[in-house]
Design a protein around this motif. Structure first.
Motif, short mmCIF file in Angstrom:
data_model
loop_
_atom_site.label_atom_id
_atom_site.label_comp_id
_atom_site.label_asym_id
_atom_site.label_seq_id
_atom_site.Cartn_x
_atom_site.Cartn_y
_atom_site.Cartn_z
N TYR A 268 0.48 -1.29 0.04
CA TYR A 268 -0.14 0.23 -0.07
C TYR A 268 0.85 1.28 -0.09
O TYR A 268 1.84 1.28 0.73
N PHE A 269 0.48 2.28 -0.78
CA PHE A 269 1.09 3.46 -0.90
C PHE A 269 0.28 4.49 -0.10
O PHE A 269 -0.73 5.00 -0.23
N LEU A 270 1.30 5.31 0.71
CA LEU A 270 0.15 6.17 1.79
C LEU A 270 1.01 7.35 1.24
O LEU A 270 2.28 7.78 1.39
N SER A 271 0.27 8.54 0.89
CA SER A 271 0.82 9.64 0.61
C SER A 271 0.24 10.67 1.76
O SER A 271 -0.86 10.73 2.31
N ILE A 272 1.48 11.45 2.31
CA ILE A 272 1.25 12.17 3.38
C ILE A 272 0.92 13.82 2.78
O ILE A 272 1.77 14.30 2.03
N ILE A 273 -0.01 14.26 3.25
CA ILE A 273 -0.28 15.58 2.81
C ILE A 273 -0.51 16.72 4.03
O ILE A 273 -1.47 16.64 4.67
N LEU B 160 0.25 17.98 15.41
CA LEU B 160 0.13 18.53 13.91
C LEU B 160 -1.24 17.50 13.43
O LEU B 160 -1.21 16.48 13.36
N THR B 161 -2.32 18.57 13.60
CA THR B 161 -3.77 17.95 13.70
C THR B 161 -4.35 18.17 12.11
O THR B 161 -5.51 17.87 12.17
N ASP B 162 -3.46 18.82 11.11
CA ASP B 162 -4.42 19.25 9.84
C ASP B 162 -3.35 18.45 8.79
O ASP B 162 -3.08 18.85 7.65
N ILE B 163 -3.11 17.33 9.15
CA ILE B 163 -2.49 16.21 8.24
C ILE B 163 -3.62 15.42 7.59
O ILE B 163 -4.48 14.84 8.13
N VAL B 164 -3.50 15.16 6.07
CA VAL B 164 -4.07 14.15 5.40
C VAL B 164 -3.41 13.09 5.11
O VAL B 164 -2.25 13.20 4.46
N THR C 97 -2.14 4.69 13.14
CA THR C 97 -1.00 4.57 14.11
C THR C 97 -0.04 5.57 13.79
O THR C 97 0.45 6.47 14.47
N PHE C 98 0.25 5.79 12.34
CA PHE C 98 1.15 6.79 11.83
C PHE C 98 0.64 8.32 12.06
O PHE C 98 1.15 9.06 12.31
N LEU C 99 -0.74 8.39 11.84
CA LEU C 99 -1.58 9.52 11.86
C LEU C 99 -1.62 10.05 13.46
O LEU C 99 -1.48 11.15 13.58
#
Length: 121
Positions: free
Chosen positions: A3-8, A105-109, A95-97
């Motif tokens: 799985y690929f996770l994009s961190i925005i 850092l609460t505004d991560i997508v 768990t990463f989020l």
């Protein structure tokens, strides 16, 4: 499956704004998940201003230096997970989020998608 996770992150987040406590917590999280095989690869990306966009829609290759005015969201990093299914990958992504949330850092997508094959699959 992989799985690929994009961190925005927020568009205005600067590297110096990332709390040291998050960086300190991220190290053990990465080591544990690399050792278990759940984390295949991860990394941060340089700012969009340092990137290039290549387009081929006209039949010719056009290269544009960043920043990219049409970008609404910019990927700040990525992770590749190994999990039995989307539910397992989602648990790992949570768990990463949560690490980010716990350190302010609460505004991560995050965007999670299954990798459909490829040379290194």
């Amino acid at each position: 499956m992989r799985y690929f996770l994009s961190i925005i992150p927020p568009a205005d987040l600067k590297p110096e704004d990332v709390p040291q406590s998050l960086m300190d917590a991220m190290g053990p999280w990465m080591e544990q998940n690399l050792a278990s095989g759940a984390l295949v690869s991860t990394g941060g990306l340089t700012p969009a201003e340092q990137g290039r966009r290549l387009k081929g829609h006209t039949g010719e290759i056009a290269v544009t230096d960043g920043p990219f005015a049409e970008a609404k969201e910019v990927i700040g990093g990525y992770a590749v997970f190994e999990a039995a299914d989307m539910a397992g990958a989602t648990t790992l992504a949570k768990t990463f989020l949560q690490l980010h949330l716990d350190h302010g850092l609460t505004d991560i997508v995050l965007e999670l998608r299954e990798i459909a094959g490829g040379a290194n699959y």
